[in-house]
Design a protein around this motif. Structure first.
Motif, PDB file in Angstrom:
ATOM      1  N   GLN A  78       0.831  -1.204   0.000  1.00 22.68           N
ATOM      2  CA  GLN A  78       0.000   0.000   0.000  1.00 22.68           C
ATOM      3  C   GLN A  78       0.873   1.265   0.000  1.00 22.68           C
ATOM      4  OE1 GLN A  78      -2.653   0.230   3.329  1.00 22.68           O
ATOM      5  NE2 GLN A  78      -3.780   1.986   2.521  1.00 22.68           N
ATOM      6  N   GLU A  79       1.911   1.247   0.809  1.00 25.70           N
ATOM      7  CA  GLU A  79       2.821   2.388   0.877  1.00 25.70           C
ATOM      8  C   GLU A  79       3.554   2.574  -0.460  1.00 25.70           C
ATOM      9  OE1 GLU A  79       6.447   4.067   3.751  1.00 25.70           O
ATOM     10  OE2 GLU A  79       5.638   2.037   4.020  1.00 25.70           O
ATOM     11  N   LYS A 127       1.341   4.161  -3.081  1.00 28.40           N
ATOM     12  CA  LYS A 127       1.100   5.571  -2.792  1.00 28.40           C
ATOM     13  C   LYS A 127       2.278   6.434  -3.259  1.00 28.40           C
ATOM     14  CE  LYS A 127      -0.150   8.689   1.002  1.00 28.40           C
ATOM     15  NZ  LYS A 127      -0.430   8.781   2.455  1.00 28.40           N
ATOM     16  N   LYS A 128       3.500   5.937  -3.076  1.00 30.96           N
ATOM     17  CA  LYS A 128       4.688   6.709  -3.427  1.00 30.96           C
ATOM     18  C   LYS A 128       5.045   6.617  -4.905  1.00 30.96           C
ATOM     19  CE  LYS A 128       7.053   6.495   1.063  1.00 30.96           C
ATOM     20  NZ  LYS A 128       8.280   6.043   1.757  1.00 30.96           N
TER      21      LYS A 128
END
Length: 460
Positions: A44-45, A48-49
């Motif tokens: 998920q991280e 996002k990035k």
């Protein structure tokens, strides 16, 4: 769930990262084979990035492509290239336009007209042999900038000589004064980026006025020390002075002359920028470097401490610059392809005594058949790398920001003073200019002996 995007990689417990190979033709420009950016520990991280990281990578590569192609020619550049191309074809510029009744019999002018017609023929469509859709616009048949410039050169530039701009001045200075010095190249680009930011666009040299120069100065002062801005303004002054002379801009003045970042009485005194180390500080740093640093850094530090040389003068030494078989062992500080020195006076022979001599002997042995005494630092930007590496050890022992690796040189100055060494002899050791014509007189052997005696007194 599997992430279906380009250039992303899962690395077990290490998490996710963006990994992109650099095209071979761009590797030398970017200095690496891959572009790697951590994206986080979770999927998920990483998602996002990813968009920003990917956009940054695209921009990085696009900028590298532009650098590989080189800057696009300016109007003045096209003008110069057009004249050069015409000259290669045998057409000179030092002639006048013919009178109307002379054109038919002027063989040179007739040859020029034929050459221009040939260029124009490349861009005239053959409507009889090519079918076009009436519902679509005709293709663009505009000539290239190079052909346009050549045609103008052939016709003696009827629109006149274009006025050179700040960008033209910068490029001329880069070519004729900076050359292959990467450090100065980067400084020049950095300084003129600020100039364009302040003025809003590239400007014709003749249009830059005193108020514009002040705008540039004030923009540079935003977040920077006055001493740094004065250095930047010196670069701008030099570039514009060179352009005024080389572009034959008769009557032009340099609006950056006598422009200072701060009045001299308010500027930071030079003595406040750096301070010498104390002997206790040198002992502490030396002990730390001996325990923690690599061998080549230990040798560099020891030679700096024993000679008072500048860091770039030592890190850029070649093995051939270390003269151990001479009656007075010494190093030769001089200009060569892998290292620039500050000025003519900096070229000198510096004796090696005590620990500095032993460090030089060990360094020569360790270098083996290498050309550079310290291969890891004897390269472009090598002194900066050595400064950063030594700076970490300095800062671990001394918190005062006015104490840096260069403080060893200040300490040697104090040691020479306290030992009663004359100013002229101090200058011979440190490579400082006395401003006297007499400093150019005398032989190298005599100077070397004077420097040996001076260092012996200082280090006693």
């Amino acid at each position: 769930m599997k992430i279906d995007v380009k250039h992303i990689q899962k690395r077990g417990k290490a998490g996710w990262r963006y990994r992109r190979k650099i095209p071979e033709e761009l590797r030398a420009i970017l200095g690496k084979r891959e572009h790697l950016v951590p994206l986080g520990a979770t999927e998920q991280e990483a998602l996002k990035k990813y968009p920003k990281v990917h956009a940054d990578a695209e921009k990085l590569l696009a900028d590298a492509v532009k650098r590989a192609r080189g800057p696009a020619p300016t109007e003045w550049g096209h003008f110069r290239d057009g004249i050069a191309a015409a000259r290669k074809m045998g057409f000179r510029q030092d002639r006048d336009f013919p009178f109307a009744d002379e054109i038919e019999h002027d063989t040179d002018w007739q040859a020029r007209l034929k050459a221009v017609e040939k260029i124009a023929g490349k861009y005239v469509p053959d409507f009889d042999s090519v079918e076009y859709d009436d519902d679509l616009p005709l293709p663009d048949f505009l000539p290239t900038e190079a052909d346009t410039a050549l045609a103008r050169g052939l016709m003696l530039n009827p629109s006149g000589t274009p006025a050179p701009t700040l960008e033209d001045a910068k490029r001329l200075y880069l070519k004729e004064r900076v050359g292959d010095d990467e450090t100065k190249q980067m400084e020049l680009e950095r300084v003129f980026k600020l100039v364009v930011e302040a003025l809003g666009k590239d400007r014709k040299l003749a249009s830059v006025k005193r108020e514009d120069a002040k705008e540039v100065r004030d923009h540079m002062l935003d977040g920077r020390k006055a001493s740094s801005v004065d250095r930047y303004l010196n670069v701008v002054r030099a570039v514009i002075n060179h352009a005024i002379r080389e572009f034959d801009l008769a009557g032009a003045t340099n609006p950056f002359m006598n422009l200072e970042a701060a009045p001299k009485d308010r500027a930071e005194p030079d003595k406040d920028k750096r301070r010498p180390f104390t002997l206790d500080e040198v002992a502490a740093i030396t002990a730390r470097i001996a325990y923690h640093a690599k061998t080549d850094l230990r040798h560099i530090w020891t030679i700096l401490n024993g000679t008072g040389c500048r860091l770039a003068e030592v890190s850029g030494l070649r093995v051939a610059d270390v003269c151990l078989d001479h009656a007075i062992p010494h190093i030769t500080v001089e200009w060569h392809d892998d290292r620039r020195i500050k000025n003519k006076v900096s070229r000198r022979n510096v004796p090696l005594i005590g620990d500095a001599l032993e460090a030089a002997k060990e360094a020569v042995k360790a270098a083996g058949k290498a050309t550079m005494l310290f291969p890891a630092y004897g390269r472009p930007r090598g002194p900066a790398s050595a400064s950063a590496a030594l700076g970490k050890h300095v800062r671990a022992c001394v918190s005062d920001p006015k104490a840096t690796t260069h403080s060893l040189r200040h300490l040697m100055k104090d040691r020479l003073r306290l030992a009663g060494v004359t100013k002229s002899d101090q200058d011979i050791v440190l490579g400082h200019s006395s401003g006297s014509v007499g400093e150019d007189y005398g032989g190298d052997e005599a100077r070397l002996e004077v420097a040996r005696r001076a260092l012996g007194k200082a280090m006693a």
